[in-house]
Design a protein around this motif. Sequence first.
Motif, PDB file in Angstrom:
ATOM      1  N   ALA A  60      26.725 -18.490  43.196  1.00  0.00           N
ATOM      2  CA  ALA A  60      25.418 -19.128  43.347  1.00  0.00           C
ATOM      3  C   ALA A  60      24.483 -17.715  43.803  1.00  0.00           C
ATOM      4  N   GLY A  61      24.302 -16.915  42.709  1.00  0.00           N
ATOM      5  CA  GLY A  61      23.285 -15.882  42.965  1.00  0.00           C
ATOM      6  C   GLY A  61      23.928 -14.665  44.101  1.00  0.00           C
ATOM      7  N   ASP A  62      23.151 -14.330  44.647  1.00  0.00           N
ATOM      8  CA  ASP A  62      23.482 -13.225  45.750  1.00  0.00           C
ATOM      9  C   ASP A  62      23.959 -13.986  47.020  1.00  0.00           C
ATOM     10  N   GLY A  63      24.453 -12.977  47.974  1.00  0.00           N
ATOM     11  CA  GLY A  63      24.698 -13.561  49.243  1.00  0.00           C
ATOM     12  C   GLY A  63      23.878 -14.534  50.004  1.00  0.00           C
ATOM     13  N   ALA A  64      22.510 -14.246  50.154  1.00  0.00           N
ATOM     14  CA  ALA A  64      21.407 -14.944  50.854  1.00  0.00           C
ATOM     15  C   ALA A  64      21.234 -16.080  50.131  1.00  0.00           C
ATOM     16  N   ALA A  65      21.398 -16.287  48.863  1.00  0.00           N
ATOM     17  CA  ALA A  65      21.147 -17.500  48.082  1.00  0.00           C
ATOM     18  C   ALA A  65      22.253 -18.498  48.552  1.00  0.00           C
ATOM     19  N   LEU A  66      23.420 -18.052  48.810  1.00  0.00           N
ATOM     20  CA  LEU A  66      24.298 -19.158  49.249  1.00  0.00           C
ATOM     21  C   LEU A  66      23.903 -19.812  50.176  1.00  0.00           C
TER      22      LEU A  66
END
Length: 327
Positions: A60-66
């Motif tokens: 789902a993208g990078d960590g913050a994008a989760l």
Amino acid sequence: MHHLMLASTLIATATMASAQDRPVLTVYTYDSFVSGWGPGPQIEQAFEAECGCDLQFVGAGDGAALLSRLRLEGARTKADIVLGLDTNLMTAARDTGLFDPHGITAAFDMPVEWDDDTFLPFDWGYFAFVANADFDAPGDFRALGQSDTSIVIQDPRSSTPGLGLVMWVKSAYGDQAAEIWEGLSDNIVTVTPGWSEAYGLFLEGEADMVLSYTTSPAYHLIAEDDSGKKAVPMSEGHYMQVEVAAKLAGTDQAELADQFLEFMLTDAFQGVIPTTNWMYPAKTPADGLPDGFDTLITPETALLLDADKAAALRDQAIAEWQAALAR
């Protein structure tokens, strides 16, 4: 021939039926975790051998994008587990009301104590700028801003390393953080959505340094037999990242989700982390850390805001970064 074809068809049909009968556990995580060189494939194989289930990692993208994706999906999310948030995002994640406590008691091998009842750590590390070993790198943020050193960083709105950097500056400089960002603004070549893009640009020679981790040189040393990269010690100290996983309250696979979280703390999971995710495991496996990790720098000062303090400062820290780059 027809009998062979029929037999093959029956075997294929039985295999498909068997796969369909297995319960599915869906884990949202960041893209590099599920990549071919990341920990995902090995962990999937090891857990499926124990659970008799179908473990499906969803990038789902990078960590913050989760967190953004989970907020968007809300209670309708198909995720049973989210893996890859960190301490800078925990309070915001908890406030969504989407997570259930894990009920696990464990001791961890980390520089900080951990007793959170919802978010369970699986690895940790220190953010750092990585450069070529022969590069004469500035040793603090003020000197970096005054130099002509070029850097690539990640967007704090989508990337946990990017968010870690703005929290690093904020925790080290407080009210002077905006001034530090003004100094750094002309050093920044580009801002990428995630870590993979930024590190790739650095490796292609697009910048002198890239925001990454103190453990990143271990990858080059162990996987490539290349000692030509280093993490730059910063006199302000280095900001820590603790990455966590948690169970979604709406999961229809609660027992399987609990089993995965327990598995996450075993050697079968933790032993994979150092040489695939290139971080420190939350629980050191029985075989210890691989050769090469002993060559890494150890920050003299470890910086880390607790989850609530990080949540309170997050918007301000990002706004100071945005304001500096907009000028």
